[in-house]
Design an enzyme around this catalytic site. Structure first.
Site, PDB file in Angstrom:
ATOM      1  CB  THR A 122      -0.807   0.000   1.130  1.00  0.00           C
ATOM      2  OG1 THR A 122      -1.723  -1.233   1.435  1.00  0.00           O
ATOM      3  CG2 THR A 122      -1.835   1.325   1.249  1.00  0.00           C
ATOM      4  CD  GLU A 147      -2.608  -5.863   1.696  1.00  0.00           C
ATOM      5  OE1 GLU A 147      -3.855  -6.680   1.893  1.00  0.00           O
ATOM      6  OE2 GLU A 147      -2.392  -4.912   2.295  1.00  0.00           O
ATOM      7  CB  CYS A 259      -4.508  -2.019   7.238  1.00  0.00           C
ATOM      8  SG  CYS A 259      -3.369  -3.307   6.542  1.00  0.00           S
TER       9      CYS A 259
END
Length: 432
Positions: A122, A147, A259
């Site tokens: 990312t 992903e 994340c």
């Protein structure tokens, strides 16, 4: 196909094992020799349901192996997946690109002409265009393939994803990646082919939306707490609207992990660099709401202990940021536990899987080997990570060990009426 996976952390190890399951011959590369040794022995260095079995199966078959030589990866394969991390920079909102840049630089010294490099990390939008030039100069081509793994469901999400996104400028390179995913695409999995910027934005846009939805219902919880409303019923009612949906509408302690928090902060930082920071200014409020839930949990614990935590004993159920994971990155549970300890309380933490990681990062907290040990002689018990064994707790399970029957549910999964009927003082975020 023969392919390499550069970086064997959470994403890379899962991707490598899944690609072997799809029938490919896979070489995983990492600079951490200890990690490589464990993976080579079929051992997963973190907790992820289903992955140990998949990994050991393909290590034993020979379809999957691991090493430390990136030069070997260049010789072995013509399709390379770069799966290294992009953590938040210390003291900044922006993503740290050190590992991505180092991986591409090292790999490009060894790839064969015509090699395809796949970015899965990312990254800030604009990164792929820069890296594509480097790849072209080395005789290779870049595609971007974000992903969308959920911790606890990573194997399922890799083998049976709800979509595959490919950002590409080179049709031949895109076709190579599609061939690697051929068996997945044959099942009808949607394929979205787009340009580099869009592919880079998909992951951060998705995480920003999910974070916004979580913080929205937690903002409603704040209002419910002062009006006497019940946020669980509010979420149920609005969730029946199919334009809104029920997912990610559970109010509670909020989100954490490796994340969502760092991705929305990096997105804000990159938007600022591009001069469009006002477009995502709302994400600052999303982050603030999420952090306020943690502070509110500490306040409720203090209220339940007579307005002071000094000298109190507090049982903490949960350390991982979510169940079915041992990940403690930006863990709301440990954040709350540490804040309560700073307020003068004696804190004991129990988690089914994350105790080792928690002890390394929060060594001053006390840890217990079981639920009962964590709650022994406690003035208040906090439920902070919704593991199945916590969700199934009954009032009688703890009644004989606690000092005071005070339960604070940070995840809104326990039944208030049941606990109160058994003589417990029960509180939860966003509920009367």
């Amino acid at each position: 196909m023969k392919l390499s996976v550069i970086g064997t952390g959470y994403l890379g190890a899962t991707h490598a094992a899944a690609m072997a399951e799809l029938g490919h011959e896979v070489l995983g590369i990492d600079v951490d020799e200890t990690k490589v040794a464990r993976l080579s022995a079929g051992q997963v260095p973190f907790y992820e349901p289903g992955l140990p079995e998949l990994l050991s199966k393909h290590v034993e078959s020979g379809a999957l192996r691991f090493g430390t030589s990136i030069a070997e990866a260049g010789e072995f394969a013509d399709l390379h997946f770069v799966c290294v991390g992009t953590p938040q920079k210390p003291g900044e909102l922006a993503a740290d690109m050190t590992y991505v840049d180092a991986a591409f630089t090292a790999l490009l010294e060894h790839v064969r002409p015509g090699a395809v490099l796949v970015g899965k990390s990312t990254v800030p939008v604009g990164t792929a265009a820069r890296l594509a030039q480097q790849c072209a100069a080395a005789g290779g081509a870049l595609v971007w393939n974000p992903e969308f793994l959920r911790e606890g469901f990573a194997v399922e999400d890799t083998l049976r994803p709800d979509r595959i996104v490919i950002g590409a400028e080179d049709d031949d390179a895109r076709a190579v990646l599609e061939r690697a995913y051929e068996s997945i695409l044959a099942t009808g999995t949607p394929l979205v082919v787009t340009d580099f910027p869009t592919a880079e934005l998909v992951k951060v846009a998705a995480n920003s939306f999910l974070a916004t939805k979580i913080s929205f219902i937690n903002a409603m919880a704040e209002i419910c707490e002062v009006t006497g409303g019940d946020v669980t019923k509010l979420a149920e009612a609005i969730g029946h609207d199919d334009r809104i949906g029920k997912k990610f509408l559970r109010a509670g302690l909020g989100f954490g992990g490796g994340c969502l928090p760092k991705d929305i902060r990096a997105f804000m930082a990159r938007a600022g660099e591009l001069g469009v920071d006002q477009a995502v200014a709302f994400l600052k409020n999303v982050d603030e709401i999420n952090q306020r839930r943690r502070a509110r949990m500490v306040d409720l614990a203090r209220e339940m202990c007579g307005d002071s935590l000094a000298g109190r004993r507090v049982g903490i159920l949960g350390a991982a940021f979510k169940p079915d994971s041992d990940d403690i990155r930006d863990s709301p549970a440990l954040d709350v536990a540490f804040a309560i300890q700073r307020s003068g309380a004696a804190v004991r933490v129990y988690d089914p899987q994350a105790m080792g990681n928690a002890k390394d990062s929060y060594p001053t907290l006390a840890y217990a080997p079981s639920i009962l040990d964590a709650c022994d002689d406690a003035d208040v018990v906090l439920h902070l990570t919704e593991w199945a064994e916590f969700r199934s707790l009954q009032p009688d399970d703890l009644a004989s060990v606690v000092r005071a029957k005070n339960m604070l549910d940070g995840r809104n999964v326990l039944d208030p009426q049941h606990w109160r009927a058994e003589g417990w003082h029960f509180r939860a975020l966003g509920r009367p």
